[in-house]
Write an enzyme that holds these catalytic residues in place. Structure first.
Site: not given
Ligand code: NCD
Length: 313
Positions: A54-55
């Site tokens: 996602r990020t």
């Molecule tokens: C999170 C992360 O990478 O910190 N996910 C994210 O960025 N959407 C949480 C996770 O990995 O559980």
């Protein structure tokens, strides 16, 4: 502000500015031409030393929607030691004239170190177990959209707080914006310093659930665990998982959030994850608008309140 390293660095006004800008920019997603020319000629480097779905895609698309040139640098598999390799990489990016560097790294503090080495804006996309400020911004954006306000909102953050950068960034930002946060976890999954955080703490999900407007579930971050932090996955799920029965005991208008990736059947049941009161996919959609706003404010907007004012196009 030149960088976005910690959610705690944002003042109330700066945070609201990001949320309001994101709201404005969200409208572009509904247009037939989805791009703004704002960051034309600027270069954004995505520097991901850790896995991400996602990020990473969200930052890439956000930069492209603002017409920036985007370089994706994936450091996965690199065997060089962290400090050295990060510094060398930073100097390379510096030499190429990167205007913004988005970094995800397994070491807490990596984004801060990078900010000392490059002239461009550094955006922390997750540093170890420390912080993930754009996740907190997209989470509060989602809460404001769904529930209309943040002041006085009762937010429960449930699960592996110890290893969660999402939890820390949310606690800091929600506190700044006047919400009341309760962290819910077994004692073994809470940091020892948690009493210094601006929030309440509970070990009992069933007590906190009926008093919450927002229930944010977190993944158990097995990849960051060397030892056993709870007896079995089943036992964890029984005490801290959000299943149908618990969901039924939440307030009627309360929402369920999760930053993803979800482990269905562990911290959240499939039924709850897919319910209309779950905001999981909205969070992803909102993440794009929020990251566009942050990139715009840090790299582009001459009229922005938190932007770097130098070198405007
Ligand atoms: C999170 C992360 O990478 O910190 N996910 C994210 O960025 N959407 C949480 C996770 O990995 O559980």
């Amino acid at each position: 502000m030149r960088h976005l390293l910690s959610a705690g660095d944002l003042s109330r006004d700066e945070a609201i500015l990001v949320l309001d800008t994101a709201k404005e920019l969200a409208q572009v997603s509904g247009r037939s031409v989805k791009k703004y020319p704002t960051l034309r000629g600027r270069t954004v480097v995505n520097l991901f030393y850790e896995d991400s779905t996602r990020t990473r895609t969200s930052f890439e698309l956000a930069a492209k929607r603002l017409s920036a040139d985007v370089i994706n640098f994936s450091a996965k598999g690199s065997s060089v030691s962290k400090g050295e390799s990060l510094k060398d990489t930073a100097l390379t990016l510096q030499a190429m004239g990167a205007d913004g560097v988005v970094i995800r790294h397994s070491a807490s503090g990596a984004a801060h170190r990078l900010a000392g080495w490059v002239d461009g804006a550094v955006l922390n996309a997750g540093d170890g177990t420390h912080e993930h400020p754009t996740q907190a911004l997209l989470d509060v954006f989602t809460m404001r959209e769904r529930l209309g306000h943040l002041e006085g909102l009762r937010v429960a953050i449930v699960g592996d707080i110890l290893h969660s950068r999402v939890a820390r960034s949310n606690v800091l930002l929600l506190h700044t914006l006047g919400a009341e946060v309760t962290l819910v976890a077994p004692p073994t999954l809470l940091p020892v310093s948690v009493h210094t955080w601006p929030c309440a703490v509970s070990y009992e999900l069933d007590e906190v659930l009926p008093k919450s407007d927002v229930v944010m579930m977190l993944r158990v971050q097995a990849e960051r665990m060397k030892d056993a932090f709870f007896p079995t996955a089943r036992e964890y799920s029984r005490r801290y998982g959000l299943d149908r029965e618990r969901f039924a005991r939440m307030q009627r208008d309360a929402i369920v959030m999760h930053p993803g990736p979800m482990v269905r059947g562990m911290e959240i049941s499939a039924e709850v994850a897919d319910s209309p009161r779950s905001t999981v996919t909205e969070q992803v959609t909102n993440g794009l608008s929020v990251r566009m706003a942050v990139l715009y404010l840090l790299l582009g907007g001459s009229e922005s309140g938190i932007g770097n004012q130098e070198g405007q196009a």
